[in-house]
Design a protein around this motif. Structure first.
Motif, mmCIF file in Angstrom:
data_model
loop_
_atom_site.group_PDB
_atom_site.id
_atom_site.type_symbol
_atom_site.label_atom_id
_atom_site.label_comp_id
_atom_site.label_asym_id
_atom_site.label_seq_id
_atom_site.Cartn_x
_atom_site.Cartn_y
_atom_site.Cartn_z
ATOM 1 N N ALA A 76 -6.963 -29.166 70.143
ATOM 2 C CA ALA A 76 -6.082 -28.692 69.180
ATOM 3 C C ALA A 76 -6.382 -29.009 67.595
ATOM 4 O O ALA A 76 -6.129 -28.099 67.022
ATOM 5 N N LEU A 77 -7.207 -29.939 67.137
ATOM 6 C CA LEU A 77 -7.491 -30.349 65.960
ATOM 7 C C LEU A 77 -8.585 -29.478 65.537
ATOM 8 O O LEU A 77 -8.756 -29.007 64.391
ATOM 9 N N THR A 78 -9.406 -29.007 66.569
ATOM 10 C CA THR A 78 -10.640 -28.136 66.124
ATOM 11 C C THR A 78 -10.363 -26.541 66.473
ATOM 12 O O THR A 78 -11.432 -25.999 66.565
ATOM 13 N N GLU A 79 -9.481 -26.398 66.917
ATOM 14 C CA GLU A 79 -9.013 -25.061 67.182
ATOM 15 C C GLU A 79 -9.415 -23.792 66.147
ATOM 16 O O GLU A 79 -9.765 -22.940 66.508
ATOM 17 N N LEU A 80 -9.110 -24.375 64.882
ATOM 18 C CA LEU A 80 -9.529 -23.555 63.820
ATOM 19 C C LEU A 80 -10.658 -24.166 62.910
ATOM 20 O O LEU A 80 -10.245 -25.397 62.659
ATOM 21 N N PRO A 81 -11.559 -23.502 62.296
ATOM 22 C CA PRO A 81 -12.318 -24.173 61.536
ATOM 23 C C PRO A 81 -11.832 -24.578 60.148
ATOM 24 O O PRO A 81 -11.078 -23.702 59.788
ATOM 25 N N PRO A 82 -12.277 -25.945 59.673
ATOM 26 C CA PRO A 82 -11.909 -26.270 58.542
ATOM 27 C C PRO A 82 -12.068 -25.427 57.318
ATOM 28 O O PRO A 82 -11.352 -25.458 56.217
ATOM 29 N N GLU A 83 -13.007 -24.684 57.296
ATOM 30 C CA GLU A 83 -13.475 -23.753 56.425
ATOM 31 C C GLU A 83 -12.858 -22.495 56.044
ATOM 32 O O GLU A 83 -12.766 -21.628 55.296
ATOM 33 N N ALA A 84 -11.646 -22.088 57.006
ATOM 34 C CA ALA A 84 -11.120 -20.848 57.276
ATOM 35 C C ALA A 84 -10.245 -20.837 56.264
ATOM 36 O O ALA A 84 -10.105 -19.510 55.432
ATOM 37 N N PRO A 85 -9.411 -21.578 55.798
ATOM 38 C CA PRO A 85 -8.338 -21.256 54.681
ATOM 39 C C PRO A 85 -8.878 -21.248 53.297
ATOM 40 O O PRO A 85 -9.769 -21.834 52.851
ATOM 41 N N ALA A 86 -8.751 -20.096 52.623
ATOM 42 C CA ALA A 86 -9.081 -19.691 51.384
ATOM 43 C C ALA A 86 -8.263 -19.962 50.158
ATOM 44 O O ALA A 86 -8.537 -20.195 49.079
ATOM 45 N N THR A 87 -6.859 -20.273 50.581
ATOM 46 C CA THR A 87 -5.821 -20.423 49.535
ATOM 47 C C THR A 87 -4.788 -21.440 49.953
ATOM 48 O O THR A 87 -4.983 -21.610 51.464
ATOM 49 N N LEU A 88 -3.951 -21.937 49.496
ATOM 50 C CA LEU A 88 -3.022 -22.983 49.777
ATOM 51 C C LEU A 88 -2.162 -22.337 51.070
ATOM 52 O O LEU A 88 -1.693 -22.901 51.937
ATOM 53 N N SER A 89 -1.656 -21.078 50.825
ATOM 54 C CA SER A 89 -0.940 -20.422 51.719
ATOM 55 C C SER A 89 -1.571 -20.027 53.222
ATOM 56 O O SER A 89 -1.119 -20.516 53.972
ATOM 57 N N ASP A 90 -2.798 -19.767 53.008
ATOM 58 C CA ASP A 90 -3.690 -19.871 54.174
ATOM 59 C C ASP A 90 -3.742 -21.259 54.751
ATOM 60 O O ASP A 90 -3.864 -21.323 56.220
ATOM 61 N N TYR A 91 -3.913 -22.303 54.153
ATOM 62 C CA TYR A 91 -3.862 -23.746 54.754
ATOM 63 C C TYR A 91 -2.461 -23.850 55.184
ATOM 64 O O TYR A 91 -2.462 -24.519 56.446
ATOM 65 N N ARG A 92 -1.401 -23.672 54.632
ATOM 66 C CA ARG A 92 -0.126 -23.724 55.170
ATOM 67 C C ARG A 92 0.083 -23.024 56.628
ATOM 68 O O ARG A 92 0.526 -23.669 57.822
ATOM 69 N N ALA A 93 -0.539 -21.925 56.741
ATOM 70 C CA ALA A 93 -0.302 -21.019 57.876
ATOM 71 C C ALA A 93 -1.251 -21.907 59.166
ATOM 72 O O ALA A 93 -0.862 -22.239 60.176
ATOM 73 N N GLN A 94 -2.509 -22.222 58.695
ATOM 74 C CA GLN A 94 -3.250 -22.862 59.530
ATOM 75 C C GLN A 94 -2.681 -24.177 59.995
ATOM 76 O O GLN A 94 -2.828 -24.282 61.300
#
Length: 216
Positions: A76-94
């Motif tokens: 679950a923790l590694t489902e999405l790569p750490p480098e994916a979010p480009a903005t805070l909004s992206d981070y919120r969604a991830q």
């Protein structure tokens, strides 16, 4: 192409799973140390000698229960790569997607969650070290998410990512423990949503905080 399992092999897998599930139920009701192999075998309806065809010991079962749950949480923790979010909004969604997956893991098997959070570390020093090792790995992964946010500019440049990762994970673990008391479907989601809000507004840089308020 893998060959389908024979009826005998399927039955062996079913029995093994039944022993694991029953052991976990016994651990939850009586505690690990007060549960004997005879208790597990009797509830499953097998001879005690049959137990040893599937597991070497009660400790072997505890290790495999822990391995299974930690593998699901790690996935679950590694489902999405750490480098994916480009903005805070992206981070919120991830972060929301990862939390949803974690919620399912804990909700699907609350007995295993109770075992990880309350019992496993008290079995012996070896199990305690394995639990702490898992927490260290989860903190290292969380650090990579936060460091990416610092590098991308949506988290504060002066953020102590190692300490922040441990603090964030500590809050999430506490939320999971509270769910053991309050298993209502929305209880864990409410707590983790609040944890995320603390992160967004406590770790974000000034520009990101403006973006978050503006709905970016």
């Amino acid at each position: 192409m893998a060959q389908p399992l024979s009826r005998v092999e399927r039955r062996k897998q079913e029995t093994r799973r039944e022993i694991l599930d029953t052991a976990l139920a016994c651990f939850g009701e009586r505690g690990y140390h007060a549960t004997g192999i005879s208790d597990i075998a009797k509830r499953v309806g097998i001879a005690q000698g049959t137990f040893y065809l599937y597991f070497q010991s009660k400790h072997d079962i505890a290790e495999q229960v822990l391995d299974d749950l930690m593998a699901r949480l790690s996935a679950a923790l590694t489902e999405l790569p750490p480098e994916a979010p480009a903005t805070l909004s992206d981070y919120r969604a991830q972060a929301g997607r990862i939390t949803d997956t974690l919620t399912r893991v804990f909700s699907d098997d609350p007995r295993a969650a109770r075992f990880l959070l309350l019992q496993a570390a008290a079995i012996d020093d070896e199990m305690a070290e394995r639990v702490l090792g898992f927490y260290d790995s989860a903190a290292a992964l969380q650090s990579s998410y936060l460091q990416h946010g610092v590098d991308a500019g949506y988290f504060r440049a002066d953020l102590d990512v190692e300490a922040a990762a441990r603090a964030v994970n500590g809050m999430l673990l506490a939320a999971a423990m509270y769910q053991l008391r309050d298993p209502a479907p929305d209880a864990f989601e409410r707590l983790t949503r609040t944890v995320r809000e603390i992160i967004y507004h406590g770790l974000a840089g000034e520009t990101s905080r403006h973006d978050a308020r503006d709905g970016a």
